[in-house]
Design an enzyme around this catalytic site. Sequence first.
Site, PDB file in Angstrom:
ATOM      1  N   SER A   3       0.990  -1.175  -0.135  1.00 54.58           N
ATOM      2  CA  SER A   3      -0.164   0.086  -0.120  1.00 54.58           C
ATOM      3  C   SER A   3       0.805   1.107  -0.015  1.00 54.58           C
ATOM      4  O   SER A   3       1.976   1.118   0.555  1.00 54.58           O
ATOM      5  CB  SER A   3      -0.818   0.073   1.216  1.00 54.58           C
ATOM      6  OG  SER A   3      -1.658   1.202   1.348  1.00 54.58           O
TER       7      SER A   3
ATOM      8  N   ASN B  66      -2.241  -6.519   0.365  1.00 52.10           N
ATOM      9  CA  ASN B  66      -3.306  -6.646  -0.590  1.00 52.10           C
ATOM     10  C   ASN B  66      -3.387  -7.853  -1.614  1.00 52.10           C
ATOM     11  O   ASN B  66      -2.390  -8.189  -2.158  1.00 52.10           O
ATOM     12  CB  ASN B  66      -3.504  -5.462  -1.646  1.00 52.10           C
ATOM     13  CG  ASN B  66      -3.709  -4.156  -0.456  1.00 52.10           C
ATOM     14  OD1 ASN B  66      -4.404  -4.254   0.192  1.00 52.10           O
ATOM     15  ND2 ASN B  66      -2.973  -2.889  -0.867  1.00 52.10           N
TER      16      ASN B  66
ATOM     17  N   LYS C 219      -0.462  -3.387   5.231  1.00 51.45           N
ATOM     18  CA  LYS C 219      -1.340  -4.103   4.234  1.00 51.45           C
ATOM     19  C   LYS C 219      -0.787  -4.804   3.366  1.00 51.45           C
ATOM     20  O   LYS C 219       0.424  -4.864   3.231  1.00 51.45           O
ATOM     21  CB  LYS C 219      -2.041  -3.038   3.592  1.00 51.45           C
ATOM     22  CG  LYS C 219      -3.090  -2.237   4.201  1.00 51.45           C
ATOM     23  CD  LYS C 219      -3.966  -1.434   3.278  1.00 51.45           C
ATOM     24  CE  LYS C 219      -4.955  -2.191   3.013  1.00 51.45           C
ATOM     25  NZ  LYS C 219      -6.158  -1.626   1.751  1.00 51.45           N
TER      26      LYS C 219
ATOM     27  N   ARG D  45     -23.871 -10.315 -45.703  1.00 52.24           N
ATOM     28  CA  ARG D  45     -22.847  -9.524 -44.838  1.00 52.24           C
ATOM     29  C   ARG D  45     -23.507  -8.456 -43.857  1.00 52.24           C
ATOM     30  O   ARG D  45     -24.391  -7.587 -44.492  1.00 52.24           O
ATOM     31  CB  ARG D  45     -22.022  -8.806 -46.073  1.00 52.24           C
ATOM     32  CG  ARG D  45     -21.145  -9.659 -46.710  1.00 52.24           C
ATOM     33  CD  ARG D  45     -20.110 -10.570 -46.545  1.00 52.24           C
ATOM     34  NE  ARG D  45     -19.028  -9.633 -46.309  1.00 52.24           N
ATOM     35  CZ  ARG D  45     -18.163  -9.096 -47.238  1.00 52.24           C
ATOM     36  NH1 ARG D  45     -18.545  -9.530 -48.405  1.00 52.24           N
ATOM     37  NH2 ARG D  45     -17.274  -8.043 -47.070  1.00 52.24           N
TER      38      ARG D  45
END
Length: 403
Positions: A276, A284, A282, A315
């Site tokens: 972080s 993550n 942290k 087409r």
Amino acid sequence: MSVSIFDSFLTSSDMIAVFDDAAIVQAMLRFEQALAQAQADVGLLPQATANTIAQACDVQRYDVGALVVASRRAGSLAIPLVKELTKSVANIDAEAARKVHFGGTSQDVIDTAMVLATREALQLLDDGLHDLTGRLLELAEQHAATPVLARTLMQPALITTLGFKFAGWLAPLVRARARLREHAARALQLQLGGAVGTLSVIGEQGPTVVERMAAILGLRAPDAAWHTQRDEWVRLGLEVAVLSGSLGKIAADLSLMAQGEIAELAEPSGEGRGGSSAMAHKRNPVSSMIALAAATRTPQHAAALLAAMGQQHERGLGNWQAELAEWPSLFLSAHGALYALNEALAGLHIDSARMLRNIGEFKDLIYPGDAQDAAALARPAQRLAEQQLRQLRADITKLSTPS
């Protein structure tokens, strides 16, 4: 194909390369080379002419960026490419230039180029699935008896095993690998029909040219041109979308089990992973984040393929072009998710002691008055996991055995 920095964040360099602008143009040139060679093989033009055309079918000869810009006015990338290819061939042999693109049409070139690119993309997915299913099988067998709290409606439920949970992640991936191969066997086919799908310019030799050209490119020869028959092609794309959804389910479970308050699983850390910019503590789950983002984007791409199927007459106008633009995104997302989850599972941290503590917090509510330990309560899940894993191992072995 150019992608934004945020697209590239959610995919892999290998898959970006498959759908790169230069790679698609080179695939289109492979179409032109194979068309000329197939026609030479059946006597529709001299071998020397096919050789001259082949000599000019090198993307390095062309300004890809300029071709892309010109395509916006022309209405198709094939139109400026064939024009420049014809000029290049004329510089070598003016007579040979008259046979460039003989009997083909713009959609033949582009559809076949996308088929060739998709074949490479599918190989990347298959390789990624080989690695991910192998790792999940290994983990599931190791933890077939490891008790863990099952959760329903996001709340604690009964006791299961981590191996049973991993088997639930694994089974859809094994099915996805098999079904992608099944759909690819039908969808990876040559597109060659000429202006309205009848091969009228090539004449009676048309079906023979189709067979020969398909063999040169290693593709299935179609029963007929599929300019506006997009069912087999779209089914293949939808299987890729389903794969992304299954990868998203794994990412959702993994991220929830990695929450600090739960802490039963954790993605690998270190080397700049999951940090972080503001909170040093942290960890993550970045692999889960990438896979979840890919799964979130996929339904829109799948819906666009379905919406584009109502192509007009022989087409389509606008809908085929929309399909082309959406197609690579499915593969970019799916491979990004696969790549990320392979990284996560390669170094997955499993805290079985924390799983037992989490069970302990709710055991009296789940089994009031029951003195059995968690291992005993997990045995039904263990038996089912072991049974399911035997079949999954057999299925994986079959998919990994050359046919």
